[in-house]
Design an enzyme around this catalytic site. Structure first.
Site, mmCIF file in Angstrom:
data_model
loop_
_atom_site.group_PDB
_atom_site.id
_atom_site.type_symbol
_atom_site.label_atom_id
_atom_site.label_comp_id
_atom_site.label_asym_id
_atom_site.label_seq_id
_atom_site.Cartn_x
_atom_site.Cartn_y
_atom_site.Cartn_z
ATOM 1 N N LYS A 64 0.809 -1.220 0.000
ATOM 2 C CA LYS A 64 0.000 0.000 0.000
ATOM 3 C C LYS A 64 0.846 1.275 0.000
ATOM 4 O O LYS A 64 0.419 2.301 -0.534
ATOM 5 C CB LYS A 64 -0.962 0.006 1.199
ATOM 6 C CG LYS A 64 -2.045 -1.055 1.089
ATOM 7 C CD LYS A 64 -3.067 -0.955 2.188
ATOM 8 C CE LYS A 64 -4.127 -2.048 2.025
ATOM 9 N NZ LYS A 64 -5.278 -1.870 2.920
ATOM 10 N N ASP A 101 -9.842 2.724 1.743
ATOM 11 C CA ASP A 101 -9.850 2.102 3.074
ATOM 12 C C ASP A 101 -10.460 3.036 4.108
ATOM 13 O O ASP A 101 -11.188 2.602 5.005
ATOM 14 C CB ASP A 101 -8.425 1.741 3.518
ATOM 15 C CG ASP A 101 -7.940 0.426 2.932
ATOM 16 O OD1 ASP A 101 -8.774 -0.401 2.538
ATOM 17 O OD2 ASP A 101 -6.707 0.225 2.886
ATOM 18 N N GLY A 124 0.002 -1.590 14.894
ATOM 19 C CA GLY A 124 0.648 -1.646 13.585
ATOM 20 C C GLY A 124 0.808 -0.270 12.978
ATOM 21 O O GLY A 124 0.046 0.655 13.282
ATOM 22 N N TYR A 206 -10.552 -10.388 8.231
ATOM 23 C CA TYR A 206 -11.899 -10.957 8.107
ATOM 24 C C TYR A 206 -11.852 -12.456 7.829
ATOM 25 O O TYR A 206 -12.879 -13.094 7.688
ATOM 26 C CB TYR A 206 -12.676 -10.238 6.996
ATOM 27 C CG TYR A 206 -11.910 -10.175 5.699
ATOM 28 C CD1 TYR A 206 -11.932 -11.238 4.811
ATOM 29 C CD2 TYR A 206 -11.135 -9.068 5.395
ATOM 30 C CE1 TYR A 206 -11.212 -11.206 3.640
ATOM 31 C CE2 TYR A 206 -10.401 -9.017 4.218
ATOM 32 C CZ TYR A 206 -10.445 -10.091 3.345
ATOM 33 O OH TYR A 206 -9.709 -10.048 2.192
#
Length: 246
Positions: A64, A101, A124, A206
């Protein structure tokens, strides 16, 4: 037939391919969606060159941030965040990065927020965490980062976290890949005994549906949620972006 796909590393666990493939079949749309699993971001140039019919990407861990130097332009929001999870390619072959996001996270966490949710811990410091931080800031929720190592913007490392510290942050968000399938018995190393009924634990993961991180929070009485709805919201936002550009 236009090709779209997910750019990442070791991404066989991802639901994105199934999600979009099903969407395209159901709505009878002339698109395909596949995984572009590369070992290093330097392979991105060859991927683009060898596949001129690719019109867009989603981007996941760990690219990303790493993909940004390979793009021609950035959307204003993506530039502010410093991370990209959606890419478009125009008819001239120019690549533009976006971040959906932040939209997905904002929409998915909103139903869980209560008045006492005023401070958050972000576990994180990767690309995903930057979108979360941006959204929390916009929502006027104070936050601090937790990382494995000391960094300028990081308030806590995992070995400095205490139960007392945990008790003061009513929202804890896991932005790390720890606990992702198949490593389902792993979880971030935090003092879970500091978690109370007032806490909200949010895991961007998820798969599995309930990570060990969420299970540990639930045992303490916390409200918990995974990142599936975030995936759906950000995916639909990405689809709208691709639609305007293709």
């Amino acid at each position: 037939m236009s090709r779209l796909g997910l750019l990442g590393k070791h991404i066989s666990y991802s639901f994105s391919r199934n999600y979009f493939t099903q969407k395209f079949e159901t709505e009878q749309l002339p698109f395909t969606y596949e995984n572009f699993d590369i070992e290093d971001i330097s392979e991105f140039i060859k991927l683009i060159k060898d596949n001129p019919d690719i019109s867009g990407f989603n981007v996941t861990i760990p690219y990303k941030e790493q993909v940004i130097p390979y793009l021609d332009t950035l959307d204003k929001k993506a530039k502010k965040i410093g991370a990209v999870n959606t890419i478009t390619k125009d008819t001239q072959g120019r690549l533009k990065g976006y971040n959906t996001d932040c939209y997905g996270f904002k929409k998915s966490i909103k139903p869980f927020l209560k008045k006492h949710h005023k401070k958050a811990l972000i576990l994180g410091t990767g690309g995903a965490s930057k979108a979360i931080a941006y959204t929390l800031k916009k929502s006027k929720i104070k936050f601090d980062y937790v990382s494995r190592s000391e960094k300028p913007d990081v308030k806590f490392t995992y070995d400095t976290l205490t139960s007392e510290v945990i008790s003061k942050y009513e929202i804890i968000i896991n932005c790390t890949p720890i606990g992702t399938h198949p490593n389902v018995n792993s979880c971030p190393d935090i003092p879970y005994d500091g978690i109370t009924k007032k806490h909200l634990l949010y895991d961007l993961i998820y798969n599995p549906e309930e990570t060990k991180f969420l299970k540990c929070g639930k045992l303490q009485g916390a409200k918990t949620t995974n990142g599936y709805q975030m995936l759906v919201f950000q995916a639909e936002k990405a689809w709208r972006i691709w639609n305007l550009k293709t």
